[in-house]
Design a protein around this motif. Sequence first.
Motif, PDB file in Angstrom:
ATOM      1  N   THR A  44       0.823  -1.213   0.000  1.00  0.00           N
ATOM      2  CA  THR A  44       0.000   0.000   0.000  1.00  0.00           C
ATOM      3  C   THR A  44       0.857   1.263   0.000  1.00  0.00           C
ATOM      4  OG1 THR A  44      -0.168  -0.222   2.417  1.00  0.00           O
ATOM      5  CG2 THR A  44      -2.020  -1.027   1.092  1.00  0.00           C
ATOM      6  N   ALA A  48       0.889   4.083  -3.034  1.00  0.00           N
ATOM      7  CA  ALA A  48       0.661   5.495  -2.721  1.00  0.00           C
ATOM      8  C   ALA A  48       1.849   6.356  -3.133  1.00  0.00           C
ATOM      9  CB  ALA A  48       0.385   5.655  -1.228  1.00  0.00           C
ATOM     10  N   PHE A 194      -4.986   8.708  -0.955  1.00  0.00           N
ATOM     11  CA  PHE A 194      -3.834   8.066  -0.320  1.00  0.00           C
ATOM     12  C   PHE A 194      -3.214   8.977   0.742  1.00  0.00           C
ATOM     13  CE2 PHE A 194      -3.341   5.432  -4.350  1.00  0.00           C
ATOM     14  CZ  PHE A 194      -3.778   4.271  -3.750  1.00  0.00           C
TER      15      PHE A 194
END
Length: 260
Positions: A44, A48, A194
């Motif tokens: 993740t 981002a 994000f």
Amino acid sequence: MEVTFELLLALFFVAGAAGFIDAMAGGGGLLTLPALLASGMSPTQALATNKLQSSFGSFSASWYFVRSGIVSLKEMRLAIVCTFVGSAIGAEAVQYVDASVLTSLIPLLLIAISLYFLLAPTTKADQGESKLSEAAFALSVGGGVGFYDGFFGPGTGSIFTVCFVAIGHFSLVDATARTKVLNFTSNIAALLFFILAGLPVWEIGLVMAVGGFIGARMGAKVVVSKGQKWVRPLVITMSMVMAIKLLWQQHQDTIVLWFN
């Protein structure tokens, strides 16, 4: 994860190469995302941070095309709005929906894009009127592809380009310029979500952004000077590379068993 000068320098050059490729044909994430994952980030964080750095590259290419007079933001305002909204919805939806179905379909879509550019005749700007009205194009292509970019992402630039060529009847150079504007729009929309989640690694993302900005400016100049001579083969190549890479990731174990 330890952030060293050597790591930052390596990622700077990776982002520069990715920005150069992405400005012409898309697929720069093939370089940057694996590099970010290899640096020790979580998936993740890597996604981002990749959105953070790629936003600068897509802005650089977009700004060059706008200043060169190839694309008008005023003419694209409806598509820009629809793309932003679509990407924002996609970035929110991906937090709740399993993306595994899309993962299996994307390689097939990218192969189809490659075959289209490989087999289709050379496009010209006066080839015909758009198959859709401006509003219908903005809503379906801008909103739909924007949603996909916020939700998943791979091949977004190639999908935008093929839509501008096949549906809008733009030349490949004009299609590439418009693609970068909408790609930047969808990048920013997803990046905002994000940032709100606190996911980007800013130190790495901003260093890569500088490299991506420089590379994208150089790539945009090549698009303008070399036109379809360079852009068309790169769209085909990058789409095929992305498809093969995704297929390998999905079926790696099966392929290894075949050869053993």
